[in-house]
Write a protein that holds these residues in place. Sequence first.
Motif, PDB file in Angstrom:
ATOM      1  N   LEU A 196       0.794  -1.133  -0.044  1.00  0.00           N
ATOM      2  CA  LEU A 196      -0.139  -0.087   0.046  1.00  0.00           C
ATOM      3  C   LEU A 196       0.878   1.132   0.027  1.00  0.00           C
ATOM      4  O   LEU A 196       1.932   1.289   0.628  1.00  0.00           O
ATOM      5  N   PRO A 197       0.474   2.451  -0.928  1.00  0.00           N
ATOM      6  CA  PRO A 197       1.423   3.745  -0.730  1.00  0.00           C
ATOM      7  C   PRO A 197       1.149   4.283   0.649  1.00  0.00           C
ATOM      8  O   PRO A 197       0.426   4.205   1.262  1.00  0.00           O
ATOM      9  N   GLU A 198       2.451   4.932   0.856  1.00  0.00           N
ATOM     10  CA  GLU A 198       2.652   5.706   2.206  1.00  0.00           C
ATOM     11  C   GLU A 198       1.795   7.107   1.715  1.00  0.00           C
ATOM     12  O   GLU A 198       1.827   7.555   0.770  1.00  0.00           O
ATOM     13  N   VAL A 199       1.042   7.589   2.672  1.00  0.00           N
ATOM     14  CA  VAL A 199       0.138   8.725   2.549  1.00  0.00           C
ATOM     15  C   VAL A 199       0.380   9.673   3.757  1.00  0.00           C
ATOM     16  O   VAL A 199       0.387   9.239   4.834  1.00  0.00           O
ATOM     17  N   LEU A 200       0.333  10.912   3.218  1.00  0.00           N
ATOM     18  CA  LEU A 200       0.468  11.994   4.405  1.00  0.00           C
ATOM     19  C   LEU A 200      -0.942  12.460   4.705  1.00  0.00           C
ATOM     20  O   LEU A 200      -1.900  12.653   3.839  1.00  0.00           O
ATOM     21  N   SER A 201      -1.115  12.827   5.895  1.00  0.00           N
ATOM     22  CA  SER A 201      -2.496  13.366   6.119  1.00  0.00           C
ATOM     23  C   SER A 201      -2.537  14.922   5.788  1.00  0.00           C
ATOM     24  O   SER A 201      -1.550  15.553   5.314  1.00  0.00           O
ATOM     25  N   GLU A 202      -3.810  15.517   5.656  1.00  0.00           N
ATOM     26  CA  GLU A 202      -3.730  16.880   5.279  1.00  0.00           C
ATOM     27  C   GLU A 202      -3.332  17.670   6.179  1.00  0.00           C
ATOM     28  O   GLU A 202      -2.510  18.839   5.776  1.00  0.00           O
ATOM     29  N   ASP A 203      -3.045  17.557   7.525  1.00  0.00           N
ATOM     30  CA  ASP A 203      -2.441  18.314   8.511  1.00  0.00           C
ATOM     31  C   ASP A 203      -0.695  18.217   8.208  1.00  0.00           C
ATOM     32  O   ASP A 203       0.118  19.397   8.199  1.00  0.00           O
ATOM     33  N   GLU A 204      -0.235  16.854   7.831  1.00  0.00           N
ATOM     34  CA  GLU A 204       1.106  16.718   7.616  1.00  0.00           C
ATOM     35  C   GLU A 204       1.519  17.559   6.321  1.00  0.00           C
ATOM     36  O   GLU A 204       2.515  18.056   6.277  1.00  0.00           O
ATOM     37  N   ILE A 205       0.571  17.594   5.283  1.00  0.00           N
ATOM     38  CA  ILE A 205       0.688  18.381   3.955  1.00  0.00           C
ATOM     39  C   ILE A 205       1.016  19.792   4.274  1.00  0.00           C
ATOM     40  O   ILE A 205       1.999  20.179   3.756  1.00  0.00           O
ATOM     41  N   HIS A 319       6.270  11.232  -5.025  1.00  0.00           N
ATOM     42  CA  HIS A 319       5.334  10.450  -5.512  1.00  0.00           C
ATOM     43  C   HIS A 319       4.131  10.285  -4.156  1.00  0.00           C
ATOM     44  O   HIS A 319       2.869  10.024  -4.356  1.00  0.00           O
ATOM     45  N   THR A 320       4.846  10.302  -3.090  1.00  0.00           N
ATOM     46  CA  THR A 320       3.871  10.280  -1.908  1.00  0.00           C
ATOM     47  C   THR A 320       2.818  11.443  -1.866  1.00  0.00           C
ATOM     48  O   THR A 320       1.568  11.394  -1.754  1.00  0.00           O
ATOM     49  N   LEU A 321       3.176  12.624  -2.568  1.00  0.00           N
ATOM     50  CA  LEU A 321       2.268  13.713  -2.708  1.00  0.00           C
ATOM     51  C   LEU A 321       1.133  13.437  -3.486  1.00  0.00           C
ATOM     52  O   LEU A 321      -0.024  13.847  -3.313  1.00  0.00           O
ATOM     53  N   ARG A 322       1.450  12.680  -4.556  1.00  0.00           N
ATOM     54  CA  ARG A 322       0.090  12.349  -5.402  1.00  0.00           C
ATOM     55  C   ARG A 322      -0.664  11.200  -4.838  1.00  0.00           C
ATOM     56  O   ARG A 322      -1.884  11.367  -5.342  1.00  0.00           O
ATOM     57  N   HIS A 323       0.103  10.422  -4.168  1.00  0.00           N
ATOM     58  CA  HIS A 323      -0.638   9.441  -3.403  1.00  0.00           C
ATOM     59  C   HIS A 323      -1.900   9.960  -2.478  1.00  0.00           C
ATOM     60  O   HIS A 323      -2.901   9.586  -2.354  1.00  0.00           O
ATOM     61  N   SER A 324      -1.223  11.096  -1.828  1.00  0.00           N
ATOM     62  CA  SER A 324      -1.954  11.861  -0.697  1.00  0.00           C
ATOM     63  C   SER A 324      -3.058  12.486  -1.408  1.00  0.00           C
ATOM     64  O   SER A 324      -4.132  12.495  -0.848  1.00  0.00           O
ATOM     65  N   PHE A 325      -2.846  13.179  -2.582  1.00  0.00           N
ATOM     66  CA  PHE A 325      -3.970  13.811  -3.323  1.00  0.00           C
ATOM     67  C   PHE A 325      -4.972  12.967  -3.716  1.00  0.00           C
ATOM     68  O   PHE A 325      -6.132  13.252  -3.352  1.00  0.00           O
ATOM     69  N   ALA A 326      -4.742  11.894  -4.251  1.00  0.00           N
ATOM     70  CA  ALA A 326      -5.989  10.756  -4.530  1.00  0.00           C
ATOM     71  C   ALA A 326      -6.595  10.285  -3.418  1.00  0.00           C
ATOM     72  O   ALA A 326      -7.928  10.067  -3.453  1.00  0.00           O
ATOM     73  N   THR A 327      -5.889  10.193  -2.147  1.00  0.00           N
ATOM     74  CA  THR A 327      -6.451   9.684  -1.003  1.00  0.00           C
ATOM     75  C   THR A 327      -7.511  10.629  -0.403  1.00  0.00           C
ATOM     76  O   THR A 327      -8.564  10.391  -0.006  1.00  0.00           O
ATOM     77  N   MET A 352      -8.120   1.818  -7.663  1.00  0.00           N
ATOM     78  CA  MET A 352      -8.670   1.279  -6.528  1.00  0.00           C
ATOM     79  C   MET A 352      -7.893   1.181  -5.221  1.00  0.00           C
ATOM     80  O   MET A 352      -8.409   0.904  -4.359  1.00  0.00           O
ATOM     81  N   ILE A 353      -6.653   1.154  -5.661  1.00  0.00           N
ATOM     82  CA  ILE A 353      -5.671   0.907  -4.186  1.00  0.00           C
ATOM     83  C   ILE A 353      -5.989   1.825  -3.272  1.00  0.00           C
ATOM     84  O   ILE A 353      -5.741   1.475  -2.064  1.00  0.00           O
ATOM     85  N   TYR A 354      -6.512   2.945  -3.723  1.00  0.00           N
ATOM     86  CA  TYR A 354      -6.443   4.138  -2.735  1.00  0.00           C
ATOM     87  C   TYR A 354      -7.724   3.823  -1.920  1.00  0.00           C
ATOM     88  O   TYR A 354      -7.937   4.606  -0.772  1.00  0.00           O
ATOM     89  N   THR A 355      -8.677   2.913  -2.283  1.00  0.00           N
ATOM     90  CA  THR A 355      -9.608   2.612  -1.391  1.00  0.00           C
ATOM     91  C   THR A 355      -9.216   1.682  -0.066  1.00  0.00           C
ATOM     92  O   THR A 355      -9.845   1.746   0.750  1.00  0.00           O
ATOM     93  N   HIS A 356      -8.111   1.306  -0.328  1.00  0.00           N
ATOM     94  CA  HIS A 356      -7.495   0.719   0.961  1.00  0.00           C
ATOM     95  C   HIS A 356      -6.760   1.330   1.963  1.00  0.00           C
ATOM     96  O   HIS A 356      -6.267   1.052   2.875  1.00  0.00           O
ATOM     97  N   VAL A 357      -6.395   2.490   1.173  1.00  0.00           N
ATOM     98  CA  VAL A 357      -5.697   3.587   2.337  1.00  0.00           C
ATOM     99  C   VAL A 357      -6.485   4.512   2.938  1.00  0.00           C
ATOM    100  O   VAL A 357      -6.022   5.383   3.763  1.00  0.00           O
ATOM    101  N   SER A 358      -7.617   4.617   2.331  1.00  0.00           N
ATOM    102  CA  SER A 358      -8.585   5.896   2.665  1.00  0.00           C
ATOM    103  C   SER A 358      -9.202   5.454   4.014  1.00  0.00           C
ATOM    104  O   SER A 358      -9.930   4.380   4.352  1.00  0.00           O
TER     105      SER A 358
END
Length: 372
Positions: A196-205, A319-327, A352-358
């Motif tokens: 699963l991709p690493e994702v930052l929260s909105e606060d972390e961004i 690329h984490t920023l892109r993952h975070s945007f989608a999530t 669909m992978i982002y449904t697993h990290v949402s």
Amino acid sequence: MTITLAPSLHRNQAIIKIDFKYNTEVKNYINAIEGVYWSKTHNSFYIVNSSINKRKIYKAFRLKKWYVDYSAFPKKTNTIPKVKNIDVIIKLPVLIESSQKELEKFKRWMQQKRLSTNTVNTYFEVTAFFLRYAQLKQKTISTKLIEQFNYDFIVRPNKSISYQNQCISGIKKYLDYKNMEVLDIDLERPKKPKKLPEVLSEDEIKHVLQHITNLKHKTLIALIYSAGLRIGEALKLRVKDIDSNRMVIHIKSAKGKKDRYTLLSPKFLELLREYYKTYQPKTYLFEGQSGGLYTSSSAQNILKKATYKAKITKPITLHTLRHSFATHLLENGTDIRYIQTLLGHSSPNTTMIYTHVSQTSIRNIKNPFDNL
């Protein structure tokens, strides 16, 4: 300015690491030297370790009157550092001149096929490695030689699955270039683990952006997140690709040679206008000091420093920023089909992978334990 040279290994190839205290002028100068590449593994520039290359880069740095520290080299420069997981290190010879010329023709052929720069460089590197191996074994290209190379330099030293697939693809592309057909190659492409991709929260961004004081740097990082861009897409953006009337950004010839539109955030547009008035870019939205494209390594260093200052310990890349945007889009209720379009994914399965990290999707699931 001090430039430090040190012998090392990169993917079992003897290299010369080039380290220096970060300086944009120095970085651009080194990046322009023929044969110099960037290694994510070592987080430094490098060049193949040979007496010719050693003299070449030493002369290049001395022309700039920079001090060159090469004390890390032993008196006998042909010794190779020990590497874990490898019982015996096989030192590969330098390619003969005819093979070097053929390799350069192969590179131009790939460029004419309009393969991406990263793909060209990767295939060029792994093919050079394979040809040196063939030269060492004094054998022509055959099924047996390719399988032996795969075992000796990929399977045996436990290289990553991604690297193994790159090597297989690079060798097959070279065979295609040479119009050669090697039958029954027993090289099964291993499947990559589905992580699963690493994702930052909105606060972390928000914290990351707050720790970037340079206007140009902040605008670039904000763009990647707010539009969900790949770094290559962001760096190739031209001023004319920003459509503030329709509030969209036109991404041209992205991955798979496809065009698409993505979001232009009103809040980001304010930052972008401030940046434009200050820097007044002419062609590309983000240009290097001497014009031309801004480098991805510079962008990665910006993010690395900002996450360190923000005390974020997750393994973060651009690329984490892109993952975070989608999530974050998914968590805010955006339909997965729209997210697929904004990201430029060919298949909805990729999105669909982002449904697993949402977190929203997970929180909405009722746990059966609560029914007990």
